[in-house]
Design a protein around this motif. Structure first.
Motif, PDB file in Angstrom:
ATOM      1  N   HIS A 236       0.836  -1.198   0.000  1.00 22.87           N
ATOM      2  CA  HIS A 236       0.000   0.000   0.000  1.00 22.87           C
ATOM      3  C   HIS A 236       0.874   1.251   0.000  1.00 22.87           C
ATOM      4  O   HIS A 236       1.898   1.311   0.687  1.00 22.87           O
ATOM      5  N   PRO A 237       0.496   2.266  -0.769  1.00 24.02           N
ATOM      6  CA  PRO A 237       1.263   3.526  -0.748  1.00 24.02           C
ATOM      7  C   PRO A 237       1.027   4.272   0.558  1.00 24.02           C
ATOM      8  O   PRO A 237       0.013   4.088   1.223  1.00 24.02           O
ATOM      9  N   ASP A 238       1.977   5.098   0.929  1.00 27.25           N
ATOM     10  CA  ASP A 238       1.796   5.981   2.071  1.00 27.25           C
ATOM     11  C   ASP A 238       2.576   7.258   1.796  1.00 27.25           C
ATOM     12  O   ASP A 238       3.061   7.472   0.686  1.00 27.25           O
ATOM     13  N   GLU A 239       2.721   8.114   2.805  1.00 26.24           N
ATOM     14  CA  GLU A 239       3.384   9.391   2.584  1.00 26.24           C
ATOM     15  C   GLU A 239       4.868   9.229   2.268  1.00 26.24           C
ATOM     16  O   GLU A 239       5.491  10.126   1.720  1.00 26.24           O
ATOM     17  N   THR A 240       5.414   8.072   2.621  1.00 26.08           N
ATOM     18  CA  THR A 240       6.835   7.842   2.372  1.00 26.08           C
ATOM     19  C   THR A 240       7.097   7.402   0.943  1.00 26.08           C
ATOM     20  O   THR A 240       8.154   7.670   0.391  1.00 26.08           O
ATOM     21  N   GLY A 241       6.181   6.727   0.312  1.00 23.27           N
ATOM     22  CA  GLY A 241       6.411   6.262  -1.045  1.00 23.27           C
ATOM     23  C   GLY A 241       5.246   5.463  -1.574  1.00 23.27           C
ATOM     24  O   GLY A 241       4.257   5.217  -0.877  1.00 23.27           O
ATOM     25  N   GLY A 242       5.366   5.038  -2.843  1.00 19.27           N
ATOM     26  CA  GLY A 242       4.275   4.344  -3.504  1.00 19.27           C
ATOM     27  C   GLY A 242       4.288   2.850  -3.263  1.00 19.27           C
ATOM     28  O   GLY A 242       5.163   2.305  -2.578  1.00 19.27           O
ATOM     29  N   ALA A 243       3.306   2.177  -3.841  1.00 21.80           N
ATOM     30  CA  ALA A 243       3.187   0.725  -3.740  1.00 21.80           C
ATOM     31  C   ALA A 243       3.792   0.081  -4.975  1.00 21.80           C
ATOM     32  O   ALA A 243       3.973   0.718  -6.010  1.00 21.80           O
ATOM     33  N   ALA A 244       4.105  -1.214  -4.874  1.00 21.86           N
ATOM     34  CA  ALA A 244       4.652  -1.963  -6.000  1.00 21.86           C
ATOM     35  C   ALA A 244       3.599  -2.937  -6.506  1.00 21.86           C
ATOM     36  O   ALA A 244       3.059  -3.728  -5.733  1.00 21.86           O
ATOM     37  N   PRO A 245       3.282  -2.912  -7.791  1.00 18.26           N
ATOM     38  CA  PRO A 245       2.322  -3.884  -8.332  1.00 18.26           C
ATOM     39  C   PRO A 245       2.873  -5.304  -8.198  1.00 18.26           C
ATOM     40  O   PRO A 245       4.084  -5.518  -8.243  1.00 18.26           O
ATOM     41  N   GLY A 246       1.994  -6.257  -8.020  1.00 16.72           N
ATOM     42  CA  GLY A 246       2.409  -7.658  -7.983  1.00 16.72           C
ATOM     43  C   GLY A 246       2.342  -8.309  -6.630  1.00 16.72           C
ATOM     44  O   GLY A 246       2.664  -9.499  -6.493  1.00 16.72           O
ATOM     45  N   ALA A 247       1.912  -7.586  -5.596  1.00 14.82           N
ATOM     46  CA  ALA A 247       1.875  -8.157  -4.249  1.00 14.82           C
ATOM     47  C   ALA A 247       0.899  -9.332  -4.175  1.00 14.82           C
ATOM     48  O   ALA A 247       1.153 -10.321  -3.483  1.00 14.82           O
ATOM     49  N   GLU A 248      -0.220  -9.227  -4.879  1.00 13.09           N
ATOM     50  CA  GLU A 248      -1.217 -10.300  -4.833  1.00 13.09           C
ATOM     51  C   GLU A 248      -0.653 -11.596  -5.410  1.00 13.09           C
ATOM     52  O   GLU A 248      -0.824 -12.682  -4.834  1.00 13.09           O
ATOM     53  N   LEU A 249       0.060 -11.493  -6.532  1.00 11.71           N
ATOM     54  CA  LEU A 249       0.682 -12.676  -7.140  1.00 11.71           C
ATOM     55  C   LEU A 249       1.715 -13.280  -6.195  1.00 11.71           C
ATOM     56  O   LEU A 249       1.789 -14.505  -6.037  1.00 11.71           O
ATOM     57  N   LEU A 250       2.487 -12.436  -5.545  1.00 14.02           N
ATOM     58  CA  LEU A 250       3.505 -12.936  -4.633  1.00 14.02           C
ATOM     59  C   LEU A 250       2.868 -13.652  -3.442  1.00 14.02           C
ATOM     60  O   LEU A 250       3.340 -14.721  -3.017  1.00 14.02           O
ATOM     61  N   LEU A 251       1.814 -13.083  -2.902  1.00 13.87           N
ATOM     62  CA  LEU A 251       1.135 -13.698  -1.763  1.00 13.87           C
ATOM     63  C   LEU A 251       0.536 -15.051  -2.157  1.00 13.87           C
ATOM     64  O   LEU A 251       0.653 -16.044  -1.416  1.00 13.87           O
ATOM     65  N   GLU A 252      -0.076 -15.107  -3.341  1.00 12.89           N
ATOM     66  CA  GLU A 252      -0.623 -16.376  -3.817  1.00 12.89           C
ATOM     67  C   GLU A 252       0.478 -17.411  -4.029  1.00 12.89           C
ATOM     68  O   GLU A 252       0.298 -18.601  -3.727  1.00 12.89           O
ATOM     69  N   THR A 253       1.611 -16.957  -4.529  1.00 14.61           N
ATOM     70  CA  THR A 253       2.742 -17.867  -4.758  1.00 14.61           C
ATOM     71  C   THR A 253       3.265 -18.420  -3.437  1.00 14.61           C
ATOM     72  O   THR A 253       3.583 -19.616  -3.330  1.00 14.61           O
ATOM     73  N   ALA A 254       3.338 -17.582  -2.421  1.00 13.28           N
ATOM     74  CA  ALA A 254       3.815 -18.034  -1.115  1.00 13.28           C
ATOM     75  C   ALA A 254       2.908 -19.126  -0.557  1.00 13.28           C
ATOM     76  O   ALA A 254       3.378 -20.147  -0.025  1.00 13.28           O
ATOM     77  N   HIS A 255       1.603 -18.926  -0.665  1.00 17.80           N
ATOM     78  CA  HIS A 255       0.663 -19.941  -0.179  1.00 17.80           C
ATOM     79  C   HIS A 255       0.770 -21.227  -0.993  1.00 17.80           C
ATOM     80  O   HIS A 255       0.720 -22.336  -0.431  1.00 17.80           O
ATOM     81  N   ALA A 256       0.938 -21.100  -2.316  1.00 15.48           N
ATOM     82  CA  ALA A 256       1.055 -22.287  -3.162  1.00 15.48           C
ATOM     83  C   ALA A 256       2.323 -23.064  -2.841  1.00 15.48           C
ATOM     84  O   ALA A 256       2.321 -24.306  -2.796  1.00 15.48           O
ATOM     85  N   LEU A 257       3.422 -22.370  -2.597  1.00 17.07           N
ATOM     86  CA  LEU A 257       4.676 -23.036  -2.226  1.00 17.07           C
ATOM     87  C   LEU A 257       4.535 -23.735  -0.877  1.00 17.07           C
ATOM     88  O   LEU A 257       5.038 -24.845  -0.676  1.00 17.07           O
ATOM     89  N   SER A 258       3.826 -23.100   0.045  1.00 16.55           N
ATOM     90  CA  SER A 258       3.594 -23.708   1.349  1.00 16.55           C
ATOM     91  C   SER A 258       2.768 -24.989   1.198  1.00 16.55           C
ATOM     92  O   SER A 258       3.059 -26.015   1.833  1.00 16.55           O
ATOM     93  N   ASP A 259       1.764 -24.940   0.316  1.00  9.82           N
ATOM     94  CA  ASP A 259       0.935 -26.124   0.069  1.00  9.82           C
ATOM     95  C   ASP A 259       1.741 -27.256  -0.557  1.00  9.82           C
ATOM     96  O   ASP A 259       1.417 -28.445  -0.382  1.00  9.82           O
ATOM     97  N   GLU A 260       2.810 -26.889  -1.285  1.00 11.29           N
ATOM     98  CA  GLU A 260       3.676 -27.885  -1.921  1.00 11.29           C
ATOM     99  C   GLU A 260       4.671 -28.493  -0.927  1.00 11.29           C
ATOM    100  O   GLU A 260       5.441 -29.376  -1.275  1.00 11.29           O
ATOM    101  N   GLY A 261       4.679 -27.976   0.297  1.00 12.37           N
ATOM    102  CA  GLY A 261       5.561 -28.527   1.316  1.00 12.37           C
ATOM    103  C   GLY A 261       6.802 -27.710   1.609  1.00 12.37           C
ATOM    104  O   GLY A 261       7.651 -28.124   2.413  1.00 12.37           O
TER     105      GLY A 261
END
Length: 388
Positions: A236-261
């Motif tokens: 999320h952006p704030d007064e210090t700086g902007g946000a980076a696109p792709g966080a949703e994909l990264l979060l989904e990837t982390a869960h998928a890797l966890s499911d893979e063991g």
């Protein structure tokens, strides 16, 4: 924003007072010679005067050497910093120890104290309370609106630009304002050197490549089986700086890797929302150190990627069509756009070659001292002397 130039005054060399004590044996010899020939007294006096002069010259040379900034390489250097992210102290935290070791100080100039990280190793000072006379130079990590404002307010100081975060290879909006004030420019790597040159509108050969201070003590790789390090950016952006696109994909990837063991270890960006990753282990030691524990690192490409590569950990980047990063960051590993691609890339990931590392990481082992030395050199120059 009209830039002004002022030549930095040289530091005065302290006066050294010498105390010469005549020894008893010398007094006896003088008395004996006086009873003989007057010539011998004159010769002895002349020799003593010559010796005194030699002693005084030697002491003066030693004092000048002690006071010479080149001999001290940044000793006692008082550094003010202004970053593109106005409260981004983390951009220079890894050089704070080197500054302190040389009896210097480093402070971040901020708009106000509203977003200050109280736990940072770098103290913050609001611009309206900062006195330029308290510093030897101003270091900026870019030429966006905030550092340009501080450059204008700190009219009498030399300005050094040091690339401490990835930037786009296009001229910055305030490059014309800060460029005439620059006395030195540094980059962490040869890849950063190329980008920073375009960003500031200067030649590559005007930028000194010093390496990354955080990697002076590069962690030794000791990967734990089936452990993946997730490298977040900013959701999320704030007064210090902007946000980076792709966080949703990264979060989904982390869960998928966890499911893979896989065991998931999360290296948080300093401005990331930690609550998004509370289901996983957070790497409290920092991302670069945590990379030594991982077989592979997966994340949104950013300034941390070269640091992870230096540890020897293979990288996979999750990218979004809206994400804009310099090309050299996307060469640090396999770039993927879906969870399935990420899972396959983790299985096949390989570390960078030696040549690739040298390009994206820069020299290793001496970056902190070399960076402070470059700052000290910049503090002694006027923009005219620097010739940038």
């Amino acid at each position: 924003m009209a830039p002004t130039t002022r030549i930095t005054a040289l530091a005065a060399v302290p006066t050294i007072a010498l105390l010469l004590v005549a020894c008893g044996e010398g007094a006896d010899n003088g008395t004996e010679t006086d009873a003989g020939t007057g010539t011998e007294i004159q010769d002895a006096d002349a020799a003593g005067t010559e010796q005194d002069a030699d002693n005084e010259e030697a002491a003066t040379e030693e004092a000048e050497s002690d006071a010479d900034p080149e001999a001290a390489d940044g000793a006692g250097l008082r550094v003010a910093v202004a970053t593109n992210e106005p409260w981004g102290a983390y951009h220079v935290e890894h050089v704070a120890d080197e500054i302190a070791a040389q009896a210097g100080t480093i402070e971040l100039i901020v708009p106000d104290m509203s977003e200050v990280d109280e736990e940072s190793a770098v103290a913050s000072v609001p611009l309206d309370e900062a006195d330029p006379l308290d510093y030897d130079l101003l270091v900026i990590n870019g030429a966006e609106e905030w550092p340009a404002e501080v450059v204008q307010e700190f009219d009498g100081l030399p300005v050094v630009a040091s690339s401490t975060a990835y930037l786009q290879p296009e001229e910055a909006p305030y490059a014309d304002d800060v460029r005439p004030r620059l006395t030195a420019v540094t980059a962490g790597s040869y890849a950063e050197q190329e980008t920073f040159a375009v960003y500031l509108g200067i030649s590559e050969d005007e930028i000194e490549v010093v390496g990354v201070p955080e990697l002076d003590d590069t962690p030794e790789s000791a990967p734990e089986p089936d452990t993946v390090l997730i490298l977040t950016s900013v959701t999320h952006p704030d007064e210090t700086g902007g946000a980076a696109p792709g966080a949703e994909l990264l979060l989904e990837t982390a869960h998928a890797l966890s499911d893979e063991g896989y065991e998931i270890l999360v290296g948080l960006h300093p401005r990331e929302d930690e609550s998004l990753w509370e289901e996983f282990e957070i790497a409290e030691e920092g991302s670069a150190e945590a990379a030594a524990r991982a077989e592979v690192a997966v994340g949104i490409p950013g300034s941390v990627f070269p640091k992870i590569a230096a540890v020897g950990t293979p990288l996979v980047g999750t990218v979004d069509p809206e994400l804009e990063v310099p090309d050299y960051l996307t060469t640090t590993g396999e770039m993927v756009e879906s969870v399935d691609e990420a899972l396959a890339a983790v299985d096949d990931a390989e570390p960078l070659s030696t040549d690739e590392l040298e390009y994206v990481v820069g020299p290793l082992g001496q970056a902190g001292p070399d960076l402070v030395s470059a700052w000290a050199e910049g503090a002694r120059l006027s923009p005219e002397d620097a010739g940038l």
